[in-house]
Design a protein around this motif. Structure first.
Motif, mmCIF file in Angstrom:
data_model
loop_
_atom_site.group_PDB
_atom_site.id
_atom_site.type_symbol
_atom_site.label_atom_id
_atom_site.label_comp_id
_atom_site.label_asym_id
_atom_site.label_seq_id
_atom_site.Cartn_x
_atom_site.Cartn_y
_atom_site.Cartn_z
ATOM 1 N N ILE A 134 -33.936 58.780 -10.114
ATOM 2 C CA ILE A 134 -32.681 59.432 -9.702
ATOM 3 C C ILE A 134 -32.841 60.092 -8.338
ATOM 4 N N MET A 135 -33.899 60.887 -8.185
ATOM 5 C CA MET A 135 -34.085 61.636 -6.951
ATOM 6 C C MET A 135 -34.323 60.711 -5.754
ATOM 7 N N LEU A 136 -35.218 59.746 -5.901
ATOM 8 C CA LEU A 136 -35.538 58.880 -4.775
ATOM 9 C C LEU A 136 -34.400 57.920 -4.443
ATOM 10 N N SER A 137 -33.640 57.498 -5.433
ATOM 11 C CA SER A 137 -32.477 56.653 -5.147
ATOM 12 C C SER A 137 -31.433 57.423 -4.341
ATOM 13 N N MET A 138 -31.193 58.652 -4.741
ATOM 14 C CA MET A 138 -30.221 59.462 -3.996
ATOM 15 C C MET A 138 -30.721 59.754 -2.584
ATOM 16 N N LEU A 139 -32.000 60.089 -2.443
ATOM 17 C CA LEU A 139 -32.548 60.308 -1.109
ATOM 18 C C LEU A 139 -32.448 59.050 -0.262
ATOM 19 N N GLY A 140 -32.762 57.903 -0.841
ATOM 20 C CA GLY A 140 -32.659 56.652 -0.108
ATOM 21 C C GLY A 140 -31.243 56.380 0.360
ATOM 22 N N ILE A 141 -30.273 56.628 -0.505
ATOM 23 C CA ILE A 141 -28.872 56.428 -0.127
ATOM 24 C C ILE A 141 -28.477 57.368 0.998
ATOM 25 N N THR B 81 -27.392 56.238 4.818
ATOM 26 C CA THR B 81 -26.086 56.605 5.375
ATOM 27 C C THR B 81 -26.208 57.603 6.527
ATOM 28 N N HIS B 82 -27.442 57.872 6.971
ATOM 29 C CA HIS B 82 -27.743 58.707 8.138
ATOM 30 C C HIS B 82 -27.211 60.130 7.986
ATOM 31 N N SER B 83 -27.535 60.753 6.894
ATOM 32 C CA SER B 83 -27.123 62.128 6.636
ATOM 33 C C SER B 83 -27.764 63.066 7.648
ATOM 34 N N ALA B 84 -26.951 63.886 8.291
ATOM 35 C CA ALA B 84 -27.447 64.786 9.339
ATOM 36 C C ALA B 84 -28.351 65.877 8.779
ATOM 37 N N VAL B 85 -28.207 66.209 7.533
ATOM 38 C CA VAL B 85 -29.023 67.261 6.923
ATOM 39 C C VAL B 85 -30.491 66.851 6.868
ATOM 40 N N LEU B 86 -30.762 65.557 6.799
ATOM 41 C CA LEU B 86 -32.129 65.063 6.650
ATOM 42 C C LEU B 86 -32.800 64.726 7.971
ATOM 43 N N ILE B 87 -32.257 65.181 9.101
ATOM 44 C CA ILE B 87 -32.812 64.849 10.419
ATOM 45 C C ILE B 87 -34.237 65.367 10.574
ATOM 46 N N GLU B 88 -34.558 66.482 9.918
ATOM 47 C CA GLU B 88 -35.897 67.054 10.045
ATOM 48 C C GLU B 88 -36.939 66.266 9.264
ATOM 49 N N ASP B 89 -36.517 65.379 8.396
ATOM 50 C CA ASP B 89 -37.437 64.638 7.540
ATOM 51 C C ASP B 89 -37.768 63.250 8.054
ATOM 52 N N ILE B 90 -37.252 62.865 9.205
ATOM 53 C CA ILE B 90 -37.603 61.556 9.746
ATOM 54 C C ILE B 90 -38.741 61.731 10.754
ATOM 55 N N PRO B 91 -39.667 60.775 10.797
ATOM 56 C CA PRO B 91 -40.812 60.880 11.719
ATOM 57 C C PRO B 91 -40.396 60.538 13.146
ATOM 58 N N ASN C 81 -38.003 53.054 2.335
ATOM 59 C CA ASN C 81 -39.224 53.507 1.668
ATOM 60 C C ASN C 81 -38.898 54.287 0.396
ATOM 61 N N CYS C 82 -37.855 55.089 0.425
ATOM 62 C CA CYS C 82 -37.440 55.828 -0.772
ATOM 63 C C CYS C 82 -36.965 54.871 -1.865
ATOM 64 N N ILE C 83 -36.224 53.844 -1.485
ATOM 65 C CA ILE C 83 -35.741 52.870 -2.459
ATOM 66 C C ILE C 83 -36.918 52.113 -3.077
ATOM 67 N N ILE C 84 -37.912 51.760 -2.270
ATOM 68 C CA ILE C 84 -39.098 51.074 -2.789
ATOM 69 C C ILE C 84 -39.852 51.975 -3.761
ATOM 70 N N ALA C 85 -39.982 53.255 -3.408
ATOM 71 C CA ALA C 85 -40.659 54.193 -4.306
ATOM 72 C C ALA C 85 -39.886 54.347 -5.612
ATOM 73 N N ALA C 86 -38.560 54.333 -5.555
ATOM 74 C CA ALA C 86 -37.752 54.406 -6.777
ATOM 75 C C ALA C 86 -37.987 53.178 -7.649
ATOM 76 N N ALA C 87 -38.140 52.012 -7.028
ATOM 77 C CA ALA C 87 -38.424 50.797 -7.798
ATOM 78 C C ALA C 87 -39.789 50.882 -8.478
ATOM 79 N N ILE C 88 -40.754 51.481 -7.808
ATOM 80 C CA ILE C 88 -42.071 51.662 -8.427
ATOM 81 C C ILE C 88 -41.955 52.595 -9.622
#
Length: 100
Positions: free
Chosen positions: A23-30, A34-44, A70-77
Protein backbone atom coordinates in the motif's frame (compact mmCIF):
# COMPACT_ATOMS: atom_id res chain seq x y z
CA UNK A 1 5.95 -30.84 6.74
CA UNK A 2 7.71 -30.07 3.48
CA UNK A 3 8.19 -26.42 2.58
CA UNK A 4 7.42 -25.11 6.03
CA UNK A 5 10.01 -22.44 6.82
CA UNK A 6 8.45 -20.18 9.44
CA UNK A 7 5.88 -20.48 12.18
CA UNK A 8 2.32 -19.14 12.21
CA UNK A 9 3.12 -15.89 14.05
CA UNK A 10 6.03 -14.99 11.80
CA UNK A 11 3.95 -15.80 8.71
CA UNK A 12 1.11 -13.57 9.94
CA UNK A 13 3.55 -10.77 10.73
CA UNK A 14 5.10 -11.10 7.27
CA UNK A 15 1.66 -10.94 5.67
CA UNK A 16 0.70 -7.77 7.56
CA UNK A 17 4.02 -6.06 6.82
CA UNK A 18 3.78 -7.05 3.16
CA UNK A 19 0.29 -5.61 2.83
CA UNK A 20 1.44 -2.35 4.42
CA UNK A 21 4.53 -2.24 2.17
CA UNK A 22 2.45 -2.76 -0.96
CA UNK A 23 0.00 0.00 0.00
CA UNK A 24 2.65 2.50 1.06
CA UNK A 25 5.07 1.93 -1.82
CA UNK A 26 2.31 1.87 -4.44
CA UNK A 27 1.02 5.21 -3.23
CA UNK A 28 4.53 6.66 -3.11
CA UNK A 29 5.19 5.38 -6.62
CA UNK A 30 2.00 6.97 -7.91
CA UNK A 31 2.82 10.29 -6.25
CA UNK A 32 6.36 10.28 -7.66
CA UNK A 33 5.16 9.40 -11.16
CA UNK A 34 2.63 12.26 -11.03
CA UNK A 35 5.50 14.60 -9.99
CA UNK A 36 4.14 15.63 -6.61
CA UNK A 37 5.85 18.83 -5.46
CA UNK A 38 5.85 17.70 -1.83
CA UNK A 39 8.33 14.93 -2.66
CA UNK A 40 10.95 17.20 -4.32
CA UNK A 41 13.32 16.70 -1.38
CA UNK A 42 13.28 12.93 -1.86
CA UNK A 43 14.64 12.79 -5.40
CA UNK A 44 18.41 12.38 -5.90
CA UNK A 45 19.09 15.75 -7.49
CA UNK A 46 22.21 17.93 -7.59
CA UNK A 47 22.72 21.54 -8.60
CA UNK A 48 24.08 20.32 -11.93
CA UNK A 49 20.74 18.74 -12.75
CA UNK A 50 19.12 22.16 -12.60
CA UNK A 51 21.74 24.61 -13.87
CA UNK A 52 23.55 22.68 -16.61
CA UNK A 53 20.50 21.24 -18.36
CA UNK A 54 18.89 23.18 -21.21
CA UNK A 55 15.44 21.97 -20.17
CA UNK A 56 15.63 21.71 -16.35
CA UNK A 57 12.08 20.57 -15.60
CA UNK A 58 12.44 17.61 -17.95
CA UNK A 59 15.53 16.28 -16.10
CA UNK A 60 13.76 16.64 -12.74
CA UNK A 61 10.68 14.88 -14.13
CA UNK A 62 12.92 12.01 -15.30
CA UNK A 63 14.31 11.72 -11.76
CA UNK A 64 10.78 11.70 -10.36
CA UNK A 65 9.82 8.90 -12.76
CA UNK A 66 12.94 6.90 -11.92
CA UNK A 67 12.19 7.01 -8.18
CA UNK A 68 8.51 6.26 -8.83
CA UNK A 69 9.32 3.16 -10.87
CA UNK A 70 11.70 2.00 -8.14
CA UNK A 71 8.86 2.30 -5.62
CA UNK A 72 6.54 0.29 -7.87
CA UNK A 73 9.20 -2.43 -8.26
CA UNK A 74 9.67 -2.56 -4.49
CA UNK A 75 5.89 -2.89 -4.06
CA UNK A 76 5.93 -5.85 -6.47
CA UNK A 77 8.65 -7.49 -4.38
CA UNK A 78 6.46 -7.01 -1.31
CA UNK A 79 3.64 -8.77 -3.17
CA UNK A 80 5.86 -11.82 -3.61
CA UNK A 81 6.76 -11.82 0.08
CA UNK A 82 3.07 -11.52 0.94
CA UNK A 83 2.24 -14.53 -1.21
CA UNK A 84 5.08 -16.45 0.45
CA UNK A 85 3.76 -15.52 3.92
CA UNK A 86 0.24 -16.54 2.93
CA UNK A 87 1.51 -19.92 1.73
CA UNK A 88 3.37 -20.36 5.01
CA UNK A 89 0.18 -19.61 6.93
CA UNK A 90 -1.71 -22.22 4.91
CA UNK A 91 1.01 -24.80 5.50
CA UNK A 92 0.94 -24.08 9.24
CA UNK A 93 -2.84 -24.50 9.29
CA UNK A 94 -2.56 -27.80 7.40
CA UNK A 95 0.14 -29.01 9.81
CA UNK A 96 -2.07 -28.22 12.81
CA UNK A 97 -5.01 -29.96 11.13
CA UNK A 98 -3.01 -33.11 10.40
CA UNK A 99 -1.54 -33.28 13.92
CA UNK A 100 -4.85 -33.01 15.68
Amino acid sequence: MRGLICGPKLAACGLVLSMWGVIMLSMLGIFFITHSAVLIEDIPMSDGDIHQDTNPPQRIYELYDKVGYNCIIAAAIYVFFGVFSCCQMKLNQRKDYLVH
